[in-house]
Design a protein around this motif. Structure first.
Motif, mmCIF file in Angstrom:
data_model
loop_
_atom_site.group_PDB
_atom_site.id
_atom_site.type_symbol
_atom_site.label_atom_id
_atom_site.label_comp_id
_atom_site.label_asym_id
_atom_site.label_seq_id
_atom_site.Cartn_x
_atom_site.Cartn_y
_atom_site.Cartn_z
ATOM 1 N N UNK A 159 59.170 2.642 94.349
ATOM 2 C CA UNK A 159 59.993 1.906 93.193
ATOM 3 C C UNK A 159 61.450 1.747 93.718
ATOM 4 N N UNK A 160 61.998 2.610 93.898
ATOM 5 C CA UNK A 160 63.367 2.653 94.495
ATOM 6 C C UNK A 160 63.651 1.717 95.659
ATOM 7 N N UNK A 161 62.733 1.720 96.686
ATOM 8 C CA UNK A 161 62.964 0.899 97.708
ATOM 9 C C UNK A 161 62.693 -0.651 97.353
ATOM 10 N N UNK A 162 61.714 -0.669 96.549
ATOM 11 C CA UNK A 162 61.337 -2.135 96.060
ATOM 12 C C UNK A 162 62.582 -2.587 95.221
ATOM 13 N N UNK A 163 62.990 -1.926 94.412
ATOM 14 C CA UNK A 163 64.497 -2.397 93.833
ATOM 15 C C UNK A 163 65.524 -2.614 94.563
ATOM 16 N N UNK A 164 65.547 -1.830 95.690
ATOM 17 C CA UNK A 164 66.868 -2.141 96.651
ATOM 18 C C UNK A 164 66.685 -3.208 97.601
ATOM 19 N N UNK A 165 65.484 -3.706 97.549
ATOM 20 C CA UNK A 165 65.168 -4.817 98.530
ATOM 21 C C UNK A 165 65.435 -6.271 97.843
ATOM 22 N N UNK A 166 65.389 -6.172 96.316
ATOM 23 C CA UNK A 166 65.868 -7.388 95.543
ATOM 24 C C UNK A 166 64.830 -8.291 95.984
ATOM 25 N N UNK A 167 63.489 -8.190 95.808
ATOM 26 C CA UNK A 167 62.465 -9.211 96.095
ATOM 27 C C UNK A 167 62.542 -10.400 95.086
ATOM 28 N N UNK A 168 62.455 -11.613 95.870
ATOM 29 C CA UNK A 168 62.380 -12.882 95.033
ATOM 30 C C UNK A 168 61.074 -13.292 94.719
ATOM 31 N N UNK A 169 60.124 -12.946 95.517
ATOM 32 C CA UNK A 169 58.546 -13.708 95.153
ATOM 33 C C UNK A 169 57.682 -12.308 95.397
ATOM 34 N N UNK A 170 56.928 -12.262 94.431
ATOM 35 C CA UNK A 170 55.680 -11.096 94.279
ATOM 36 C C UNK A 170 54.651 -11.801 93.934
ATOM 37 N N UNK A 171 53.517 -11.524 95.036
ATOM 38 C CA UNK A 171 52.208 -12.318 94.560
ATOM 39 C C UNK A 171 51.153 -11.385 94.903
ATOM 40 N N UNK A 172 50.399 -11.255 93.799
ATOM 41 C CA UNK A 172 49.288 -10.293 93.490
ATOM 42 C C UNK A 172 47.770 -11.320 93.961
ATOM 43 N N UNK A 173 46.842 -10.762 94.588
ATOM 44 C CA UNK A 173 45.801 -11.409 94.917
ATOM 45 C C UNK A 173 44.615 -10.703 94.091
ATOM 46 N N UNK A 174 43.940 -11.451 93.432
ATOM 47 C CA UNK A 174 42.952 -10.829 92.697
ATOM 48 C C UNK A 174 43.312 -10.064 91.572
ATOM 49 N N UNK A 175 44.098 -10.639 90.300
ATOM 50 C CA UNK A 175 44.985 -9.959 89.617
ATOM 51 C C UNK A 175 44.243 -9.204 88.402
ATOM 52 N N UNK A 176 42.824 -9.657 88.289
ATOM 53 C CA UNK A 176 42.232 -9.014 87.114
ATOM 54 C C UNK A 176 42.721 -9.093 85.749
ATOM 55 N N UNK A 177 43.183 -7.913 85.012
ATOM 56 C CA UNK A 177 43.590 -7.736 83.750
ATOM 57 C C UNK A 177 45.216 -8.374 83.747
ATOM 58 N N UNK A 178 45.820 -8.232 84.834
ATOM 59 C CA UNK A 178 47.184 -8.411 85.112
ATOM 60 C C UNK A 178 48.027 -7.397 84.906
ATOM 61 N N UNK A 179 47.283 -6.148 85.107
ATOM 62 C CA UNK A 179 48.001 -4.727 84.820
ATOM 63 C C UNK A 179 48.923 -4.360 86.028
ATOM 64 N N UNK A 180 48.515 -4.697 87.123
ATOM 65 C CA UNK A 180 49.470 -4.437 88.249
ATOM 66 C C UNK A 180 50.653 -5.198 88.422
ATOM 67 N N UNK A 181 50.423 -6.426 88.015
ATOM 68 C CA UNK A 181 51.685 -7.347 88.165
ATOM 69 C C UNK A 181 52.564 -6.987 87.113
ATOM 70 N N UNK A 182 52.143 -6.825 85.816
ATOM 71 C CA UNK A 182 53.066 -6.358 84.820
ATOM 72 C C UNK A 182 53.767 -5.046 85.071
ATOM 73 N N UNK A 183 52.983 -4.121 85.780
ATOM 74 C CA UNK A 183 53.605 -2.940 86.214
ATOM 75 C C UNK A 183 54.916 -3.053 87.317
#
Length: 217
Positions: free
Chosen positions: A36-60
């Protein structure tokens, strides 16, 4: 601890067509929380989830990065999964654009070297190849688990797309099981595409030995 997204809006009928979050989902959430800390510090602009199913992971991921600074894209061959993903994003106040598609097929040109966070919890269960083909064709819940030979039939396709998708600072998170031959996956991505990798987490769950692998340039 970052809370698991609220899925109370999804019903038993939804889970007749869409994969219900299970141990493979939760180890992926734990792996993402580890970073989480590394992800926040990288300030990502685009997140892509393949096979999202319920949407749990992208919402997380949205709860880690925030709702306003990152574009959250998902794909799934299952129309019901796309609907559930959008609903889960709304329920958790994360705006998710869900695309009904196979892997990243319609997004490859526009997202070339632009994805900062790429996520795939694939259909990894070893099955007959024609069973995996049929599951993809039917685009319903079996498509979430039927993985063909060595459980790699669908994953192999995406692995050949990862280098084209990842941004210069991109991170790719992949869920795998022991039968998928994790060392071989890591060697392949290094030898062919020059992508470094690390096992973020591994865990036994029932009869499965699950891994979360992170790939970077």
């Amino acid at each position: 601890m970052i809370p698991t997204p609220d899925l109370s809006h999804l019903t038993k009928k939804d889970y007749e067509h869409v994969y219900e979050p299970a141990e493979d989902t939760f180890i992926l959430l734990d792996g993402l929380e580890e970073d989480a800390g590394k992800l926040r510090s990288a300030h990502p602009r685009i997140c892509l989830e393949i096979g999202s199913g319920s949407g749990c992971v992208s919402s997380f991921v949205g709860s880690i990065l925030g709702a306003s600074t990152t574009l959250y894209l998902t794909t799934d061959i299952n129309f019901h999964a796309c609907r559930c993903t959008r609903q889960t994003g709304h329920q958790n106040k994360i705006p998710i654009d869900a695309v009904n598609a196979s892997l990243a097929a319609p997004l490859m040109r526009r997202l070339r070297h632009a994805v900062d966070v790429l996520i795939f919890n694939p259909p990894y269960v070893p099955t007959y190849s024609d069973e995996a083909d049929d599951a993809q064709l039917r685009a319903d819940i079996p498509g979430a688990w039927a993985g063909g030979k060595d459980g790699m039939q669908i994953t192999d396709v995406l692995l050949d797309q990862v280098e084209d998708l990842l941004s210069p600072v991109g991170r790719f998170y992949l869920v795998a099981v022991k039968q998928n031959d994790v060392p071989a996956i890591r060697r392949r991505m290094l030898d062919i595409y020059g992508l470094q990798s690390e096992v973020v987490l591994q865990r036994r769950a029932g009869g499965e030995h699950l891994y979360v692998i992170r790939f970077t340039r």
